[in-house]
Write a protein that holds these residues in place. Sequence first.
Motif, PDB file in Angstrom:
ATOM      1  N   ALA A  67     -55.301  -5.443   7.570  1.00  0.00           N
ATOM      2  CA  ALA A  67     -56.542  -5.813   7.480  1.00  0.00           C
ATOM      3  C   ALA A  67     -57.221  -5.006   6.421  1.00  0.00           C
ATOM      4  CB  ALA A  67     -57.031  -5.290   9.032  1.00  0.00           C
ATOM      5  N   LYS A  68     -56.644  -3.835   6.188  1.00  0.00           N
ATOM      6  CA  LYS A  68     -57.348  -3.037   4.920  1.00  0.00           C
ATOM      7  C   LYS A  68     -57.200  -3.660   3.641  1.00  0.00           C
ATOM      8  CE  LYS A  68     -55.650   0.790   5.891  1.00  0.00           C
ATOM      9  NZ  LYS A  68     -55.193   2.509   5.723  1.00  0.00           N
ATOM     10  N   VAL A  69     -55.767  -4.082   3.511  1.00  0.00           N
ATOM     11  CA  VAL A  69     -55.729  -5.205   2.276  1.00  0.00           C
ATOM     12  C   VAL A  69     -56.542  -6.325   2.131  1.00  0.00           C
ATOM     13  CG1 VAL A  69     -53.664  -6.651   1.153  1.00  0.00           C
ATOM     14  CG2 VAL A  69     -52.935  -4.390   2.258  1.00  0.00           C
ATOM     15  N   ALA A  70     -56.601  -7.099   3.275  1.00  0.00           N
ATOM     16  CA  ALA A  70     -57.508  -8.267   3.088  1.00  0.00           C
ATOM     17  C   ALA A  70     -58.703  -7.693   2.869  1.00  0.00           C
ATOM     18  CB  ALA A  70     -57.762  -8.744   4.650  1.00  0.00           C
ATOM     19  N   ALA A  71     -59.430  -6.506   3.327  1.00  0.00           N
ATOM     20  CA  ALA A  71     -60.473  -6.027   2.748  1.00  0.00           C
ATOM     21  C   ALA A  71     -60.697  -5.635   1.255  1.00  0.00           C
ATOM     22  CB  ALA A  71     -61.267  -4.789   3.652  1.00  0.00           C
ATOM     23  N   ASP A  72     -59.180  -5.074   0.887  1.00  0.00           N
ATOM     24  CA  ASP A  72     -59.278  -4.551  -0.405  1.00  0.00           C
ATOM     25  C   ASP A  72     -59.219  -5.804  -1.639  1.00  0.00           C
ATOM     26  OD1 ASP A  72     -59.269  -2.521  -2.379  1.00  0.00           O
ATOM     27  OD2 ASP A  72     -57.015  -2.619  -2.508  1.00  0.00           O
ATOM     28  N   VAL A  73     -58.665  -7.050  -1.122  1.00  0.00           N
ATOM     29  CA  VAL A  73     -58.675  -8.247  -1.829  1.00  0.00           C
ATOM     30  C   VAL A  73     -60.002  -8.747  -1.912  1.00  0.00           C
ATOM     31  CG1 VAL A  73     -57.813 -10.511  -1.693  1.00  0.00           C
ATOM     32  CG2 VAL A  73     -56.223  -8.529  -1.142  1.00  0.00           C
ATOM     33  N   GLY A  74     -60.814  -8.532  -0.805  1.00  0.00           N
ATOM     34  CA  GLY A  74     -62.103  -8.949  -0.959  1.00  0.00           C
ATOM     35  C   GLY A  74     -63.103  -8.223  -2.089  1.00  0.00           C
ATOM     36  N   VAL A  75     -62.788  -6.997  -1.990  1.00  0.00           N
ATOM     37  CA  VAL A  75     -63.566  -6.149  -3.085  1.00  0.00           C
ATOM     38  C   VAL A  75     -63.017  -6.701  -4.618  1.00  0.00           C
ATOM     39  CG1 VAL A  75     -63.392  -3.936  -4.218  1.00  0.00           C
ATOM     40  CG2 VAL A  75     -63.607  -4.002  -1.351  1.00  0.00           C
ATOM     41  N   ALA A  76     -61.588  -6.660  -4.644  1.00  0.00           N
ATOM     42  CA  ALA A  76     -61.303  -7.245  -5.940  1.00  0.00           C
ATOM     43  C   ALA A  76     -62.009  -8.739  -6.239  1.00  0.00           C
ATOM     44  CB  ALA A  76     -59.871  -7.482  -5.990  1.00  0.00           C
ATOM     45  N   ALA A  77     -61.978  -9.565  -5.298  1.00  0.00           N
ATOM     46  CA  ALA A  77     -62.515 -11.000  -5.265  1.00  0.00           C
ATOM     47  C   ALA A  77     -64.112 -10.922  -5.897  1.00  0.00           C
ATOM     48  CB  ALA A  77     -62.254 -11.848  -4.347  1.00  0.00           C
ATOM     49  N   ALA A  78     -64.821 -10.104  -5.368  1.00  0.00           N
ATOM     50  CA  ALA A  78     -66.274  -9.909  -5.532  1.00  0.00           C
ATOM     51  C   ALA A  78     -66.200  -9.318  -6.629  1.00  0.00           C
ATOM     52  CB  ALA A  78     -67.141  -9.118  -4.309  1.00  0.00           C
ATOM     53  N   GLY A  79     -65.505  -8.143  -7.129  1.00  0.00           N
ATOM     54  CA  GLY A  79     -65.707  -7.730  -8.429  1.00  0.00           C
ATOM     55  C   GLY A  79     -65.438  -8.703  -9.492  1.00  0.00           C
ATOM     56  N   ASP A  80     -64.461  -9.321  -9.277  1.00  0.00           N
ATOM     57  CA  ASP A  80     -64.005 -10.543 -10.353  1.00  0.00           C
ATOM     58  C   ASP A  80     -65.169 -11.436 -10.515  1.00  0.00           C
ATOM     59  OD1 ASP A  80     -61.539  -9.453 -10.943  1.00  0.00           O
ATOM     60  OD2 ASP A  80     -60.412 -10.845  -9.599  1.00  0.00           O
ATOM     61  N   ALA A  81     -65.892 -11.764  -9.646  1.00  0.00           N
ATOM     62  CA  ALA A  81     -67.082 -12.534  -9.545  1.00  0.00           C
ATOM     63  C   ALA A  81     -68.020 -12.127 -10.398  1.00  0.00           C
ATOM     64  CB  ALA A  81     -67.420 -12.732  -8.128  1.00  0.00           C
ATOM     65  N   VAL A  82     -68.451 -10.738 -10.139  1.00  0.00           N
ATOM     66  CA  VAL A  82     -69.439 -10.148 -11.056  1.00  0.00           C
ATOM     67  C   VAL A  82     -69.090 -10.025 -12.406  1.00  0.00           C
ATOM     68  CG1 VAL A  82     -70.512  -7.779 -11.423  1.00  0.00           C
ATOM     69  CG2 VAL A  82     -70.305  -8.585  -9.055  1.00  0.00           C
TER      70      VAL A  82
END
Length: 185
Positions: A67-82
């Motif tokens: 679950a934490k990995v999924a949240a961390d993947v979300g952090v990376a995806a949003a950062g890549d979008a920026v």
Amino acid sequence: MTPPTVRVLAAAALVAALALSVPGAGATPETTCAAAAARDRRVDYGFCVARLSHHHDSPDADAWGLAKVAADVGVAAAGDAVYDIKALLGGGGGGGGDARARAALEQCKALYDAAETAFAEAYDGISRRDYAAGKAEAAEAAALARRCGGAFARAGAAPPPQVARWGEESAKIAVVCEAITDLIK
């Protein structure tokens, strides 16, 4: 078999049985994503496995860790979008000079900055075992990403393909994060 061999095999079987009875033991991205997809029909099993399997923390993670990995993947995806949005804004790819499309990109940059923070807060909530807060932050991150698409709709323009892709990725990983968090007991 000799008596010592029988004892060693019996001990090994006992250790394996105990390990499998521990909550979270034996969790893999495949089994966890399957359980999440069975619990929540919005979970895309293939996407879930692909994204979680490539994270460096996945091999040793239980459901809580995934679950934490999924949240961390979300952090990376949003950062890549920026990152991609900044490149579009800086490189003149922000709508071919259309001021409304450029304004939508600017708005999306701010939304994805906020989504990155929300995913990080989801990670923190899950880490401290405040699962309701973690799920709420993941849902907020997905809502922020969807608002980017709305900004382009109001501008009467289609989002650039990479921006559209990050919106889809963010929404999917938020659902995965929420569904896996629901598996934790």
